[in-house]
Each structure stands twice: as structure tokens, then as C-alpha cells.
Write an enzyme that holds these catalytic residues in place. Structure first.
Site, PDB file in Angstrom:
ATOM      1  N   ASP A  67       0.735  -1.189  -0.031  1.00  0.00           N
ATOM      2  CA  ASP A  67      -0.105   0.023   0.052  1.00  0.00           C
ATOM      3  C   ASP A  67       0.832   1.321   0.175  1.00  0.00           C
ATOM      4  O   ASP A  67       2.094   1.298   0.239  1.00  0.00           O
ATOM      5  CB  ASP A  67      -1.200  -0.115   1.094  1.00  0.00           C
ATOM      6  CG  ASP A  67      -0.294  -0.470   2.356  1.00  0.00           C
ATOM      7  OD1 ASP A  67       0.857  -0.500   2.681  1.00  0.00           O
ATOM      8  OD2 ASP A  67      -1.115  -0.595   3.448  1.00  0.00           O
ATOM      9  N   ASN A 136      -8.129  -2.295  14.299  1.00  0.00           N
ATOM     10  CA  ASN A 136      -9.391  -2.379  13.737  1.00  0.00           C
ATOM     11  C   ASN A 136      -9.726  -3.732  12.777  1.00  0.00           C
ATOM     12  O   ASN A 136     -10.843  -4.033  12.155  1.00  0.00           O
ATOM     13  CB  ASN A 136     -10.067  -1.358  12.888  1.00  0.00           C
ATOM     14  CG  ASN A 136      -9.470  -0.810  11.666  1.00  0.00           C
ATOM     15  OD1 ASN A 136      -8.477  -1.515  11.227  1.00  0.00           O
ATOM     16  ND2 ASN A 136     -10.051   0.112  10.826  1.00  0.00           N
ATOM     17  N   HIS A 138      -7.849  -4.191   9.911  1.00  0.00           N
ATOM     18  CA  HIS A 138      -7.560  -3.984   8.460  1.00  0.00           C
ATOM     19  C   HIS A 138      -6.214  -4.702   7.988  1.00  0.00           C
ATOM     20  O   HIS A 138      -5.541  -5.208   9.008  1.00  0.00           O
ATOM     21  CB  HIS A 138      -7.602  -2.482   7.973  1.00  0.00           C
ATOM     22  CG  HIS A 138      -6.536  -1.702   8.499  1.00  0.00           C
ATOM     23  ND1 HIS A 138      -6.588  -0.430   8.956  1.00  0.00           N
ATOM     24  CD2 HIS A 138      -5.175  -2.083   8.592  1.00  0.00           C
ATOM     25  CE1 HIS A 138      -5.292   0.118   9.340  1.00  0.00           C
ATOM     26  NE2 HIS A 138      -4.488  -0.768   9.095  1.00  0.00           N
ATOM     27  N   GLU A 143     -10.206  -1.629   4.824  1.00  0.00           N
ATOM     28  CA  GLU A 143     -10.690  -1.271   6.105  1.00  0.00           C
ATOM     29  C   GLU A 143     -11.880  -2.060   6.247  1.00  0.00           C
ATOM     30  O   GLU A 143     -12.545  -2.472   5.114  1.00  0.00           O
ATOM     31  CB  GLU A 143     -11.057   0.220   6.101  1.00  0.00           C
ATOM     32  CG  GLU A 143      -9.907   1.152   5.834  1.00  0.00           C
ATOM     33  CD  GLU A 143      -9.205   1.256   7.151  1.00  0.00           C
ATOM     34  OE1 GLU A 143      -9.163   0.498   8.306  1.00  0.00           O
ATOM     35  OE2 GLU A 143      -8.376   2.464   7.410  1.00  0.00           O
TER      36      GLU A 143
HETATM   37  C1  GLP Z   1      -1.314   0.660   8.606  1.00  0.00           C
HETATM   38  C2  GLP Z   1      -0.841  -0.195   7.348  1.00  0.00           C
HETATM   39  C3  GLP Z   1      -0.672  -1.539   7.249  1.00  0.00           C
HETATM   40  C4  GLP Z   1      -0.391  -1.938   8.759  1.00  0.00           C
HETATM   41  C5  GLP Z   1      -1.266  -1.490   9.886  1.00  0.00           C
HETATM   42  C6  GLP Z   1      -0.610  -1.635  11.359  1.00  0.00           C
HETATM   43  O1  GLP Z   1      -1.870   1.630   8.425  1.00  0.00           O
HETATM   44  N1  GLP Z   1      -1.548   0.173   6.154  1.00  0.00           N
HETATM   45  O2  GLP Z   1      -0.331  -2.143   6.513  1.00  0.00           O
HETATM   46  O3  GLP Z   1      -0.191  -3.387   8.857  1.00  0.00           O
HETATM   47  O4  GLP Z   1      -1.866  -0.062   9.603  1.00  0.00           O
HETATM   48  O5  GLP Z   1       0.331  -0.873  11.557  1.00  0.00           O
HETATM   49  P1  GLP Z   1       1.445  -0.630  12.716  1.00  0.00           P
HETATM   50  O6  GLP Z   1       2.111  -1.981  12.432  1.00  0.00           O
HETATM   51  O7  GLP Z   1       2.091   0.540  12.555  1.00  0.00           O
HETATM   52  O8  GLP Z   1       0.576  -1.001  13.892  1.00  0.00           O
END
Ligand code: GLP
Length: 244
Positions: A67, A136, A138, A143
Site C-alpha cells: 500500500d 480494527n 484491516h 478497512e
Molecule cells: C497501517 C498499514 C498496514 C499496517 C497497519 C498496522 O495503516 N496500512 O499495512 O499493517 O496499519 O500498522 P502498525 O504496524 O504501525 O501498527
């Protein structure tokens, strides 16, 4: 689904880095689907260490990232292109021309999403997809919603995601509201999936992922339908998993 529970974040990072290094050693020209975020950062540090010790070689690897924020250039410190360069690519012998991240500045985003999927299929698909998980539920930026998308697409970030990611920006107003993400179909097509999670704030999402009802409201739960998923989590993230 194979679940590995590590003591803490550091052990999770070490186990995950070893999984990836072993995977590369078995398939030196693998297509890796890579992910960003706080969770995999420690794992990338470990991978760099393994590379410096001569235990893994990235020279034949191709990577495609999950992403990217819409509106940020690759030079922006919070763009996922910048993250990948800074956290991995600049420190190992990967050929940067074979590292792909969705283009957050594309003029025609829909067309660039189609090209991204086309490229992945020309590469023969993703061999190993690394994932984190949102609080959440995702994955990527898919989402919770009434419906999910198959291919790479532009999406609006959930309010809770904007709040969670604000910690990386000077203020919450600077967090982009939109992103490009591989779709659930794209993620499910990858041959193997390695998902990491750390901390109590991920515990509910992890329980949904592992044993919750399969629902578009908990996008990670879709992974229950994939045949080769390895989940590496620390004890805090495993808190709500029911043990047999
Ligand atoms: C982000 C990314 C995801 C990631 C998630 C958790 O927004 N788009 O790919 O896995 O949220 O992030 P973190 O590892 O910083 O908790």
C-alpha cells in the site's frame, strides 16, 4: 493457520526475519510482498543483520509493496516508498529497479492500480506476502466495510486508522485521508502469507483473525480461507486467543 507466539516484540521480529530469510534461501528469486508500519520495522532490522552476516542474499529478489498513501511522493518521510528505502532497501543488495510500491502521485490512480495488478501477475504472483494488522482488523488499507475489493484500489482511511497513524506525522491533519492498497483478492492470491502483530492493542483484531467469524467487517478474518498462513505474534497480541 500456523500460530507462533513469541515472548515479546524483539523475539517476534527475530522469528519473522528468520522465516523470511529461510524463504529467500529456498527461493532466491522470490517475489516478496512487503508491508510497512511500526510492527515490521524490527523485523527489517533483523533482516539487515542477517544480510550483513552473509545469511541472506537479496540480489535476485523482486518486491511489491502492499500500500501507499495518496498524495505523498516517495521523498516524503512518511511515504511507504521512503519507509522501504530507509528500513530495508538502502541497506541490502536488492536491485531497487525491481522494488515496486504503488504510486501515490499517479495522475490516473485507477489506471495505475490496474497496472500494478498487471505487473504482479506478469511477475507470476506474490510468493510470500508480509502483513501487519490494524487495530480494527484491516490488512493493507482494506478497512472494515460492507464489501471488500478484489484488486488494487484507492480507498478512504477509517477514522481509527488516521488516529493510529497520526503518531508518525507532526499532526493528525497531515495524515493523508486516502491510500492505494492491494485488495483482499490480491492478498489472498499470494502463495504464502506471514502476518505479524505485537501489543495488546492488536489482541482483539488477532482473535478475530484467528478464530472470529469470517466477515468483511474484520478484513483479516478472510485469511482463515487461505491455505498457507503463518502468524507470528507476541504474548500481548495473543491475549484473547482461546487456547485449546
Ligand atoms: C497501517 C498499514 C498496514 C499496517 C497497519 C498496522 O495503516 N496500512 O499495512 O499493517 O496499519 O500498522 P502498525 O504496524 O504501525 O501498527
Amino acid at each position: 493457520m500456523k500460530i507462533i507466539i513469541a515472548k515479546n516484540y524483539d523475539e517476534m521480529s527475530e522469528i519473522a526475519a528468520r522465516e523470511i530469510a529461510d524463504f529467500i534461501n529456498n527461493k532466491p528469486d522470490a517475489v516478496l510482498g512487503l508491508a510497512t508500519g511500526g510492527t515490521p520495522a524490527g523485523m527489517y532490522k533483523e533482516l539487515i543483520k542477517l544480510y550483513k552476516e552473509g545469511k541472506v542474499d537479496f540480489s535476485k529478489i523482486t518486491s511489491v509493496n502492499l500500500d501507499e498513501y495518496v498524495g505523498l511522493s516517495g521523498e516524503h518521510e512518511q511515504s511507504y516508498r521512503y519507509f522501504m528505502d530507509d528500513n530495508l532497501f538502502n541497506h541490502v543488495n536488492i536491485d531497487k529497479s525491481k522494488t515496486f510500491v504503488p504510486n501515490g502521485l499517479a495522475e490516473d490512480i485507477d489506471a495505475s492500480c490496474r497496472e500494478y495488478d498487471q505487473r504482479i501477475s506478469e511477475l507470476g504472483g506474490v510468493d510470500l506476502q508480509l502483513l501487519g494488522i490494524g487495530g480494527n482488523g484491516h490488512i493493507g488499507f482494506n478497512e472494515p466495510a460492507e464489501y471488500l475489493y478484489q484488486g488494487t484500489h484507492q480507498t478512504e482511511l477509517a477514522e481509527s486508522t488516521i488516529e493510529a497513524n497520526a503518531r508518525f506525522f507532526d499532526s493528525i491533519d497531515e495524515v493523508p485521508k486516502k491510500a492505494i492498497t492491494m485488495g483482499i483478492g490480491g492478498i489472498m492470491k499470494s502463495k504464502k502469507i506471514l502476518l505479524l502483530a505485537s501489543g495488546e492493542n492488536k489482541a482483539e483484531a488477532v482473535a478475530q483473525l484467528v478464530s472470529g467469524k469470517i466477515s468483511t467487517k474484520a478484513p483479516a478474518s478472510m485469511l482463515q480461507m487461505h491455505g498457507d498462513v503463518v502468524v507470528v505474534i507476541d504474548e500481548a497480541a495473543a491475549k484473547f486467543i482461546k487456547r485449546a
